[in-house]
Design an enzyme around this catalytic site. Sequence first.
Site, PDB file in Angstrom:
ATOM      1  N   PRO A 184       6.396 -15.668   2.641  1.00 46.86           N
ATOM      2  CG  PRO A 184       7.128 -17.877   2.975  1.00 46.86           C
ATOM      3  CD  PRO A 184       7.359 -16.673   2.116  1.00 46.86           C
ATOM      4  N   GLY A 240       4.221  -9.296   3.374  1.00 42.92           N
ATOM      5  CA  GLY A 240       3.031  -9.011   2.578  1.00 42.92           C
ATOM      6  C   GLY A 240       3.016  -7.548   2.177  1.00 42.92           C
ATOM      7  CB  SER A 241       1.302  -4.613   3.685  1.00 42.08           C
ATOM      8  OG  SER A 241      -0.012  -5.104   3.537  1.00 42.08           O
ATOM      9  CB  ILE A 260       2.727 -17.311  -6.532  1.00 39.31           C
ATOM     10  CG1 ILE A 260       3.798 -16.864  -5.517  1.00 39.31           C
ATOM     11  CG2 ILE A 260       3.014 -16.775  -7.938  1.00 39.31           C
ATOM     12  CD1 ILE A 260       3.820 -15.381  -5.216  1.00 39.31           C
ATOM     13  CD  GLU A 320      -2.449  -7.742  -7.443  1.00 42.22           C
ATOM     14  OE1 GLU A 320      -1.334  -7.519  -6.928  1.00 42.22           O
ATOM     15  OE2 GLU A 320      -2.691  -8.790  -8.061  1.00 42.22           O
TER      16      GLU A 320
END
Lengths: 84, 385
Positions: B127, B130-131, B156, B359
């Site tokens: 949560p 991220g990066s 996910i 990704e």
Amino acid sequence: MTTEVVKEKIRTFIQGYIQVPELKDDEDYFASRLVNSMFAMQLVLFVEKEFAVQVESEDLEISNFNSVNSISGLVARKNGVGHS
Amino acid sequence: MKIELTPAQAEAQQSFRAFVDAEIMPHADEYDREERTPPEVIRRLAELGYLGATISEQYSGRGMDMVTFGLLCEELGRGSISLLSLLTVHGMVTQALTKWGSPAQREHWLPKLATGEVIGALGLTEPNIGSDAKSIESSAVLTGDSYLLNGRKKWISFGQVADLFLIIAQCEGKPSAFLVERKDPGFSSKPISGMLGFRSAMLAELHLDDCRIPSENLVARVGFGFSHVIGSALDYGRYCVGCGCVGLGQACLEASVSYVNKRKQFGSYLREHQLIQQMIANMITSIKAARLLNYSAGYLKDTGDPDTIMETSIAKYFASQMVNRVAQDAVQIHGAAGCSSEYPVQRYLRDAKIMEIIEGSTQIQQIIISTYGCMKLARKKRTKT
């Protein structure tokens, strides 16, 4: 392949990824934060392709990858040659 | 230099395309609306060996070369980006285990993953994280002969149905990788719905509440979860995404060509209008360019070249931006019809946006590529002087 040839190949590869005028064989480029995390996998692929060895999870020690000397030692051990 | 598929690769491409045309394309919009992928579709992928595409035959996989695998990703991406994401996350787990799993982990899990008896997924994003993936907040503590995991994982893909998760958590203050099974005590998942795209990718939030796993479920060594385990997995995932973008772009192009050949305005088919021709020409050219970048990345993977990591990043970066432009043009060509559920191009546009985020976002790829390029150029200059 002699140890010096192995080291020269390693030096040439690493210098493609870090900006230092001269790379000493015992210089720890991970400690100097000269490389990013992607470099770690590029290094594994380089060692596997260039020296025809398989890097496995038991080889994952920073001390196997953090300098020209340490990689040369890893390659020698993987090839069944004593560290020189 | 010879840029040409081998006869075996071309034959495989035909079979992938035939499967997608017959069994995925007719239903992909329905799955998107229902926000689910039926279990029989996953079973069908397993039957065809696609879930074990790159797993060695030694472990019951298909042992595909990476160029052929890229063709599979392209064709699946053409049919359904959500379904491609199953191949991506499942493959990221198999890739990580193939490269960094212990002999016991490989022997136990790879045959099950190859046949689809077990579905894998990746638990990296959180949560709050991220990066900046190295700063994950989930934790793993060794207690006796087991690890105790705590934390949350978010967004996910196939987290609603996967059986086995490759979870990244901080252990001794260092990112480390662990195998967590759905049945492990303290594990639970919560479905996520209402996403812009990837709507049938069955996204979930994963909850690890004092989740206890055997100590032998550590993958590789403590501290190498991000740099090496995720490093391998992300490279594989980026390749899937890059190839999938080409397939999605191709779907946009094929839908657009079909539409401009049947719709008339101002007394002539849309294909005869020059501003439409400009969009079609740009689509064709940019899809071809992205496909070549992916071929290059796949070829370098097959030859074990370290440059594959950067080439894959470049291919993913280019292809994911490309497909957003192409999908926007596809909707533009279709006009109001393209904004409706009557045509798939609205799904293509929604899915395209996700490809720029997963990704490694476009911005992360820009940092990676720019940093690498500056290093390379600086070295060339040093070598010359």
